[in-house]
Design a protein around this motif. Structure first.
Motif, PDB file in Angstrom:
ATOM      1  N   TYR A  40      37.372  38.377  38.544  1.00 41.72           N
ATOM      2  CA  TYR A  40      38.640  38.756  39.166  1.00 41.72           C
ATOM      3  C   TYR A  40      38.406  39.472  40.499  1.00 41.72           C
ATOM      4  O   TYR A  40      39.086  39.194  41.491  1.00 41.72           O
ATOM      5  N   GLU A  41      37.432  40.368  40.533  1.00 46.62           N
ATOM      6  CA  GLU A  41      37.157  41.111  41.765  1.00 46.62           C
ATOM      7  C   GLU A  41      36.600  40.192  42.849  1.00 46.62           C
ATOM      8  O   GLU A  41      36.885  40.378  44.041  1.00 46.62           O
ATOM      9  N   LEU A  42      35.801  39.210  42.458  1.00 42.29           N
ATOM     10  CA  LEU A  42      35.306  38.239  43.446  1.00 42.29           C
ATOM     11  C   LEU A  42      36.466  37.439  44.048  1.00 42.29           C
ATOM     12  O   LEU A  42      36.504  37.199  45.263  1.00 42.29           O
ATOM     13  N   ALA A  43      37.408  37.050  43.180  1.00 40.08           N
ATOM     14  CA  ALA A  43      38.573  36.308  43.678  1.00 40.08           C
ATOM     15  C   ALA A  43      39.407  37.181  44.611  1.00 40.08           C
ATOM     16  O   ALA A  43      39.914  36.707  45.636  1.00 40.08           O
ATOM     17  N   ARG A  44      39.557  38.446  44.271  1.00 40.22           N
ATOM     18  CA  ARG A  44      40.312  39.366  45.133  1.00 40.22           C
ATOM     19  C   ARG A  44      39.631  39.528  46.490  1.00 40.22           C
ATOM     20  O   ARG A  44      40.294  39.576  47.532  1.00 40.22           O
ATOM     21  N   PHE A  45      38.314  39.613  46.475  1.00 39.14           N
ATOM     22  CA  PHE A  45      37.582  39.743  47.730  1.00 39.14           C
ATOM     23  C   PHE A  45      37.813  38.519  48.611  1.00 39.14           C
ATOM     24  O   PHE A  45      38.061  38.635  49.815  1.00 39.14           O
ATOM     25  N   SER A  46      37.719  37.347  47.994  1.00 37.51           N
ATOM     26  CA  SER A  46      37.908  36.109  48.756  1.00 37.51           C
ATOM     27  C   SER A  46      39.296  36.043  49.359  1.00 37.51           C
ATOM     28  O   SER A  46      39.486  35.652  50.516  1.00 37.51           O
ATOM     29  N   GLU A  47      40.299  36.437  48.580  1.00 39.89           N
ATOM     30  CA  GLU A  47      41.676  36.411  49.075  1.00 39.89           C
ATOM     31  C   GLU A  47      41.885  37.447  50.181  1.00 39.89           C
ATOM     32  O   GLU A  47      42.565  37.200  51.171  1.00 39.89           O
ATOM     33  N   ARG A  48      41.278  38.609  50.008  1.00 37.59           N
ATOM     34  CA  ARG A  48      41.468  39.698  50.967  1.00 37.59           C
ATOM     35  C   ARG A  48      40.734  39.452  52.276  1.00 37.59           C
ATOM     36  O   ARG A  48      41.271  39.700  53.365  1.00 37.59           O
ATOM     37  N   GLU A  49      39.519  38.976  52.182  1.00 34.09           N
ATOM     38  CA  GLU A  49      38.674  38.833  53.366  1.00 34.09           C
ATOM     39  C   GLU A  49      38.712  37.430  53.973  1.00 34.09           C
ATOM     40  O   GLU A  49      38.197  37.221  55.075  1.00 34.09           O
ATOM     41  N   GLY A  50      39.258  36.470  53.224  1.00 33.24           N
ATOM     42  CA  GLY A  50      39.348  35.121  53.764  1.00 33.24           C
ATOM     43  C   GLY A  50      38.045  34.349  53.728  1.00 33.24           C
ATOM     44  O   GLY A  50      37.899  33.339  54.430  1.00 33.24           O
ATOM     45  N   ARG A  51      37.084  34.799  52.960  1.00 32.06           N
ATOM     46  CA  ARG A  51      35.833  34.054  52.804  1.00 32.06           C
ATOM     47  C   ARG A  51      35.344  34.187  51.365  1.00 32.06           C
ATOM     48  O   ARG A  51      35.495  35.230  50.737  1.00 32.06           O
ATOM     49  N   LYS A  52      34.752  33.145  50.871  1.00 31.81           N
ATOM     50  CA  LYS A  52      34.353  33.098  49.472  1.00 31.81           C
ATOM     51  C   LYS A  52      32.966  33.668  49.271  1.00 31.81           C
ATOM     52  O   LYS A  52      32.078  33.514  50.109  1.00 31.81           O
ATOM     53  N   ALA A  53      32.774  34.353  48.146  1.00 29.25           N
ATOM     54  CA  ALA A  53      31.472  34.882  47.779  1.00 29.25           C
ATOM     55  C   ALA A  53      31.225  34.574  46.310  1.00 29.25           C
ATOM     56  O   ALA A  53      32.135  34.733  45.478  1.00 29.25           O
ATOM     57  N   THR A  54      30.020  34.120  45.981  1.00 29.11           N
ATOM     58  CA  THR A  54      29.682  33.781  44.602  1.00 29.11           C
ATOM     59  C   THR A  54      28.280  34.292  44.287  1.00 29.11           C
ATOM     60  O   THR A  54      27.484  34.584  45.189  1.00 29.11           O
ATOM     61  N   PHE A  55      27.979  34.417  42.992  1.00 32.97           N
ATOM     62  CA  PHE A  55      26.641  34.768  42.524  1.00 32.97           C
ATOM     63  C   PHE A  55      25.824  33.497  42.308  1.00 32.97           C
ATOM     64  O   PHE A  55      26.374  32.454  41.938  1.00 32.97           O
ATOM     65  N   ASN A  56      24.506  33.598  42.502  1.00 30.45           N
ATOM     66  CA  ASN A  56      23.676  32.558  41.913  1.00 30.45           C
ATOM     67  C   ASN A  56      23.427  32.947  40.455  1.00 30.45           C
ATOM     68  O   ASN A  56      23.689  34.085  40.048  1.00 30.45           O
ATOM     69  N   ALA A  57      22.970  32.031  39.653  1.00 34.12           N
ATOM     70  CA  ALA A  57      22.906  32.240  38.204  1.00 34.12           C
ATOM     71  C   ALA A  57      22.032  33.435  37.834  1.00 34.12           C
ATOM     72  O   ALA A  57      22.396  34.252  36.987  1.00 34.12           O
ATOM     73  N   GLU A  58      20.865  33.551  38.476  1.00 37.55           N
ATOM     74  CA  GLU A  58      19.942  34.637  38.135  1.00 37.55           C
ATOM     75  C   GLU A  58      20.529  35.995  38.521  1.00 37.55           C
ATOM     76  O   GLU A  58      20.416  36.979  37.766  1.00 37.55           O
TER      77      GLU A  58
END
Length: 564
Positions: free
Chosen positions: A374-392
């Motif tokens: 949820y926080e990652l989605a909020r960041f993407s919406e707020r900042e206009g750029r997507k951020a994701t984790f790699n699996a490790e």
């Protein structure tokens, strides 16, 4: 088999007919007793005194077409059949006085006859189970129907929603949607939290009573209050605004003015009228965050505003009205605050109708993973750029986040800040193990430092520094409690009243400095410790204050003295 009982008005228009031609006319009350697959054992016929002759004729016709049907008449006088209040009251009186026996009898309420107002009242009484039955609608035969006797057809309407699978499924889906909305769409996994949200959803939809949200800072009280408002507004329960105020920021006249407004000239600087936040919340919701920080005067005015929907602006002699729902939030134990005299018990009783304790994040570790997304989605919406984790990296961060030693002191604020830092520093929007490793180190330093300060440094050490080492452990523990009480109060007298509460009740004289004659071991121990407390001078003491009673310059009031 249950006996079938029908209840309904005589139709002063539909049931009329004097000659033999009446048998060629559809008369719903007579047709009710002619239905092939709906035998009526008893008909409870409601009759106005103006229609007694018509009732005699209809009763005789029913006896002719259905001799086994018993007809009972009930005289009901209604002056205006289009007056909802009058019709509802008469029918409610009838229902309250009728000896229903649903174990042995099946009740059908005939809504075919009577005015539209009567039909609405029948519906309301049946839906509320004042009448334990179902609704019955009769219809005349279709034009060209060769049916003899003008019998027509009938439909039975059961208002028990759970019997209708499609409707029940829809309602269940709407409840799930509402609870998901309150959780901001986060698929939380903690059973206790989910049960609490289910209950909050029911309260939010069905009640406008005050709600108290408790829990530590950062547990989500403000966000939940806002979601409750949005849910109720979506269901058209609110037309007004959501007004939020942090009570910890309010002091003195500012608190009164901010909450209740003021009139011009109420105090220095009041150059114009101000409506205040309670007026701004009219028709909507007022969220008082950290309500335990309000002063006693403000609490008294809040109590009146909750109970009477009226309040008095500062400097005004004319009440203002405001109809709002109150949600209060606090991280304090308000029950303990009541016992200490810092919170009004009557206000707590008013707020305590619906109390929900939001757990800290460390008690909801299974919810960290969905909140991370949820926080990652909020960041993407707020900042206009997507951020994701790699699996490790994701696996490493989650292993750290759910570990027992992860204290999450700031709760969801800590998690939100952590995600924001990692997403901001992530190379090319991809959070890798190096970024996670640095963030784990940062959080660990923060928590260890905060926990270490809290656990390793006592209040006596904060005040006395190295001189605290000269005191016995027994003395330091008691003096820690004394300092903690002093810090909660604005004056030493107020602190003294709490510290020597029992001794003051046993005073032998107004100037009794030895706990007023009390020679209990606890009192003697306190005095002995106070005499050993090193007297500090200058600004580094932090315990004394200059006397205002002419005691001489430089002299300080001993914080350990017995209060007046």
């Amino acid at each position: 088999m249950k006996r079938r009982v029908a209840i309904g008005f005589i139709g002063t228009s539909l049931d009329t007919g004097r000659t033999e031609e009446r048998w060629n006319k559809w008369r719903p009350t007579v047709a009710l007793c002619q239905q092939d697959d709906l035998f009526i054992d008893r008909l409870e016929l409601l009759v106005d005194h103006h229609a007694m002759t018509l009732a005699d004729r209809v009763t005789a016709d029913i006896e002719q077409v259905s001799p086994a049907t018993e007809v009972r008449r009930h005289l009901i006088s209604i002056k205006d059949p289009w007056d909802f209040a009058e019709v509802y009251s008469r029918l409610r009186d009838f229902a309250n006085g009728y000896a229903f026996d649903p174990e042995r009898e099946d009740y059908l309420v005939n809504i075919t006859t009577g005015t539209h107002v009567a039909q609405i009242c029948w519906f309301l009484l049946t839906e509320a189970r004042d009448i334990p039955g179902r609704l019955l609608q009769l219809s005349p035969p279709k034009r060209g129907d060769a049916q003899p006797g003008m019998i027509g057809t009938h439909s039975i309407i059961d208002l028990e929603i759970s019997r209708y699978d499609a409707i029940a499924t829809r309602f269940a889906a709407e409840r799930i949607e509402a609870t998901s909305f309150l959780k901001s769409g986060i698929p939380t996994r903690n059973p206790a939290f989910n049960r609490m949200i289910d209950e909050i959803e029911k309260v939010a939809i069905r009640s406008r009573a005050p709600v108290l949200l408790t829990g530590p800072t950062g547990a989500g009280k403000s966000q939940l209050a806002r979601r409750i408002y949005d849910l109720k507004k979506a269901q058209r329960q609110f037309a007004g605004a959501f007004v939020e105020v942090n009570c910890a920021t309010l002091r003195g006249d500012q608190a009164m003015s901010t909450l209740f407004g003021h009139v011009r000239g109420a105090f220095t600087g009041a150059q114009a009228d101000r409506a205040g936040l309670m007026k701004a919340a009219d028709g909507g919701m007022l969220f008082l965050d950290e309500v335990g920080e309000l002063g006693l005067d403000e609490q008294a005015m809040c109590l009146r505003a909750i109970e009477e929907k009226r309040f008095l602006p500062l400097g005004s002699d004319r009440d203002q009205a405001s109809d709002f729902q109150l949600i209060a939030g606090t991280n304090r134990d308000l029950g303990a605050e009541v016992r200490r005299g810092r919170f009004r018990e009557d206000l707590l009783v008013r707020l305590d109708l619906w109390t929900f304790a939001l757990p800290p994040l460390r008690d909801r570790r299974e919810d960290i993973e969905p909140n991370l997304d949820y926080e990652l989605a909020r960041f993407s919406e707020r900042e206009g750029r997507k951020a994701t984790f790699n699996a490790e990296a994701r696996a490493r961060f989650l292993a750290f986040a759910v570990a027992p030693d992860a204290s999450w002191r700031g709760n969801f604020r800590d998690l939100s800040a952590s995600v924001t830092r990692m997403a901001t520093l992530a190379p090319n929007g991809r959070i890798d193990e190096a970024t996670v490793r640095d963030e784990i180190a940062r959080l660990s330093r923060t928590w260890v430092g905060a926990d270490g300060d809290a656990a390793g440094r006592s209040m006596v050490e904060e005040v006395l520094g190295s001189a605290a080492a000269e005191l016995d452990l027994f003395d330091r523990v008691q003096l820690d409690a004394v300092i903690e009480v002093c810090r909660r109060h604005r004056t030493l007298s107020a602190a003294g009243r709490e510290l020597f509460g029992v001794s003051r009740e046993k005073k032998s004289s107004g100037n009794d400095a030895t706990a007023c004659g009390n020679t209990s071991p606890a009192s003697t121990s306190r005095l002995r410790i106070c005499r050993r407390f090193p007297r500090r001078t200058g600004a580094d003491s932090g315990l004394g204050r200059r006397r205002q009673d002419g005691g001489g310059p430089g002299r300080r009031e001993d914080p350990r003295a017995s209060p007046p």
